[in-house]
Design a protein around this motif. Structure first.
Motif, PDB file in Angstrom:
ATOM      1  N   LEU A  82      -1.523  43.790  29.614  1.00  0.00           N
ATOM      2  CA  LEU A  82      -0.799  44.443  28.523  1.00  0.00           C
ATOM      3  C   LEU A  82       0.485  43.682  28.254  1.00  0.00           C
ATOM      4  O   LEU A  82       0.907  42.862  29.059  1.00  0.00           O
ATOM      5  N   ALA A  83       1.078  43.950  27.111  1.00  0.00           N
ATOM      6  CA  ALA A  83       2.380  43.376  26.796  1.00  0.00           C
ATOM      7  C   ALA A  83       3.423  44.282  27.420  1.00  0.00           C
ATOM      8  O   ALA A  83       3.631  45.408  26.973  1.00  0.00           O
ATOM      9  N   GLY A  84       4.059  43.809  28.455  1.00  0.00           N
ATOM     10  CA  GLY A  84       5.022  44.603  29.197  1.00  0.00           C
ATOM     11  C   GLY A  84       6.412  44.550  28.600  1.00  0.00           C
ATOM     12  O   GLY A  84       6.597  44.202  27.428  1.00  0.00           O
ATOM     13  N   THR A  85       7.380  44.871  29.425  1.00  0.00           N
ATOM     14  CA  THR A  85       8.768  44.918  28.989  1.00  0.00           C
ATOM     15  C   THR A  85       9.637  44.164  29.983  1.00  0.00           C
ATOM     16  O   THR A  85       9.228  43.873  31.098  1.00  0.00           O
ATOM     17  N   ASP A  86      10.843  43.889  29.543  1.00  0.00           N
ATOM     18  CA  ASP A  86      11.845  43.279  30.400  1.00  0.00           C
ATOM     19  C   ASP A  86      12.869  44.361  30.707  1.00  0.00           C
ATOM     20  O   ASP A  86      13.607  44.795  29.805  1.00  0.00           O
ATOM     21  N   PRO A  87      12.934  44.835  31.957  1.00  0.00           N
ATOM     22  CA  PRO A  87      13.818  45.948  32.273  1.00  0.00           C
ATOM     23  C   PRO A  87      15.302  45.645  32.099  1.00  0.00           C
ATOM     24  O   PRO A  87      16.111  46.564  32.012  1.00  0.00           O
ATOM     25  N   GLU A  88      15.657  44.376  31.995  1.00  0.00           N
ATOM     26  CA  GLU A  88      17.063  44.016  31.779  1.00  0.00           C
ATOM     27  C   GLU A  88      17.482  44.166  30.318  1.00  0.00           C
ATOM     28  O   GLU A  88      18.662  44.233  30.014  1.00  0.00           O
ATOM     29  N   MET A  89      16.509  44.222  29.412  1.00  0.00           N
ATOM     30  CA  MET A  89      16.796  44.281  27.977  1.00  0.00           C
ATOM     31  C   MET A  89      16.781  45.732  27.498  1.00  0.00           C
ATOM     32  O   MET A  89      16.052  46.565  28.028  1.00  0.00           O
ATOM     33  N   SER A  90      17.553  45.998  26.440  1.00  0.00           N
ATOM     34  CA  SER A  90      17.567  47.336  25.849  1.00  0.00           C
ATOM     35  C   SER A  90      16.237  47.602  25.136  1.00  0.00           C
ATOM     36  O   SER A  90      15.471  46.672  24.872  1.00  0.00           O
ATOM     37  N   ALA A  91      15.985  48.851  24.793  1.00  0.00           N
ATOM     38  CA  ALA A  91      14.728  49.227  24.126  1.00  0.00           C
ATOM     39  C   ALA A  91      14.545  48.490  22.802  1.00  0.00           C
ATOM     40  O   ALA A  91      13.445  48.032  22.493  1.00  0.00           O
ATOM     41  N   ASP A  92      15.626  48.348  22.017  1.00  0.00           N
ATOM     42  CA  ASP A  92      15.486  47.659  20.732  1.00  0.00           C
ATOM     43  C   ASP A  92      15.773  46.165  20.836  1.00  0.00           C
ATOM     44  O   ASP A  92      15.728  45.450  19.839  1.00  0.00           O
ATOM     45  N   GLY A  93      16.047  45.682  22.044  1.00  0.00           N
ATOM     46  CA  GLY A  93      16.293  44.263  22.251  1.00  0.00           C
ATOM     47  C   GLY A  93      15.202  43.568  23.040  1.00  0.00           C
ATOM     48  O   GLY A  93      15.385  42.440  23.487  1.00  0.00           O
ATOM     49  N   GLN A  94      14.052  44.229  23.206  1.00  0.00           N
ATOM     50  CA  GLN A  94      12.957  43.640  23.982  1.00  0.00           C
ATOM     51  C   GLN A  94      12.529  42.304  23.386  1.00  0.00           C
ATOM     52  O   GLN A  94      12.436  42.164  22.161  1.00  0.00           O
ATOM     53  N   ILE A  95      12.279  41.338  24.256  1.00  0.00           N
ATOM     54  CA  ILE A  95      11.920  40.001  23.775  1.00  0.00           C
ATOM     55  C   ILE A  95      10.434  39.690  23.921  1.00  0.00           C
ATOM     56  O   ILE A  95       9.942  38.769  23.296  1.00  0.00           O
ATOM     57  N   ILE A  96       9.699  40.442  24.731  1.00  0.00           N
ATOM     58  CA  ILE A  96       8.268  40.208  24.887  1.00  0.00           C
ATOM     59  C   ILE A  96       7.553  40.792  23.673  1.00  0.00           C
ATOM     60  O   ILE A  96       7.624  41.993  23.415  1.00  0.00           O
ATOM     61  N   GLN A  97       6.868  39.928  22.943  1.00  0.00           N
ATOM     62  CA  GLN A  97       6.186  40.346  21.724  1.00  0.00           C
ATOM     63  C   GLN A  97       4.671  40.435  21.875  1.00  0.00           C
ATOM     64  O   GLN A  97       4.036  41.240  21.209  1.00  0.00           O
ATOM     65  N   GLU A  98       4.120  39.588  22.752  1.00  0.00           N
ATOM     66  CA  GLU A  98       2.661  39.527  22.890  1.00  0.00           C
ATOM     67  C   GLU A  98       2.332  38.857  24.210  1.00  0.00           C
ATOM     68  O   GLU A  98       3.052  37.967  24.657  1.00  0.00           O
ATOM     69  N   VAL A  99       1.249  39.288  24.814  1.00  0.00           N
ATOM     70  CA  VAL A  99       0.734  38.681  26.044  1.00  0.00           C
ATOM     71  C   VAL A  99      -0.756  38.498  25.837  1.00  0.00           C
ATOM     72  O   VAL A  99      -1.461  39.457  25.506  1.00  0.00           O
ATOM     73  N   ARG A 100      -1.220  37.256  26.008  1.00  0.00           N
ATOM     74  CA  ARG A 100      -2.667  37.042  25.846  1.00  0.00           C
ATOM     75  C   ARG A 100      -3.112  35.739  26.487  1.00  0.00           C
ATOM     76  O   ARG A 100      -2.315  34.839  26.721  1.00  0.00           O
TER      77      ARG A 100
END
Length: 166
Positions: free
Chosen positions: A111-129
């Motif tokens: 799945l496309a996860g998240t970066d816990p250091e980034m804010s909810a609206d500042g997430q940098i992960i857009q796609e994982v494949r």
């Protein structure tokens, strides 16, 4: 005139800019495809594809950091294999020493996860494949990790050793 940066790019600079970071990165291959993560907030075009990985924390062994980063970014549980090569990522204000390991999946769900250091609206992960080597090379060079400039095939990626030339 002052340039106004978007929130993800500003958070990347605030969190990671103007300091040296140690990053761990994993090369996971399935059916002749490499697992890649698309980030925003990095690079001139705001699209940057690279293998999963992230910063090691103080007191955290590199393999443990990579297991954590894979879970956060991709949803996969992995076993870390051999250290393959070191890359020095320099794209001011970002500077990181990256340790690249071979990894095998033990479980989890991609799945496309998240970066816990980034804010909810500042997430940098857009796609994982999973991507074929030809798909990766179809992107402009500035939109994929520099390691791919040294390779002509997926097997070349896994044959890289030592400190990569810049």
């Amino acid at each position: 005139m002052t340039q106004v940066l978007d929130k993800p790019r500003q958070e990347v600079i605030t969190l990671y800019g103007n300091r040296l970071r140690l990053r761990v990165c994993g090369l996971y291959c399935q059916n002749d495809q490499l697992l890649m993560v698309r980030h925003r907030g990095i690079g001139p075009t705001d699209t940057f594809w690279c293998p999963p990985g992230g910063g090691a924390q103080f007191g955290e062994a590199a393999p443990d950091a990579l297991v954590r980063e894979f879970a956060e970014e991709t949803g996969l549980d992995v076993q870390v294999g051999e250290l393959l090569f070191v890359n020095e990522f320099m794209q001011p204000p970002l500077h990181a020493l990256e340790l690249f390991f071979r990894v095998d999946a033990l479980g989890g769900q991609l799945l496309a996860g998240t970066d816990p250091e980034m804010s909810a609206d500042g997430q940098i992960i857009q796609e994982v494949r999973l991507m074929s080597f030809d798909e990766i090379k179809a992107y402009p060079p500035e939109e994929v990790h520099a390691l791919f400039r040294l390779c002509h095939s997926l097997s070349d990626v896994f044959a890289l050793r030592g400190y990569l030339p810049r």
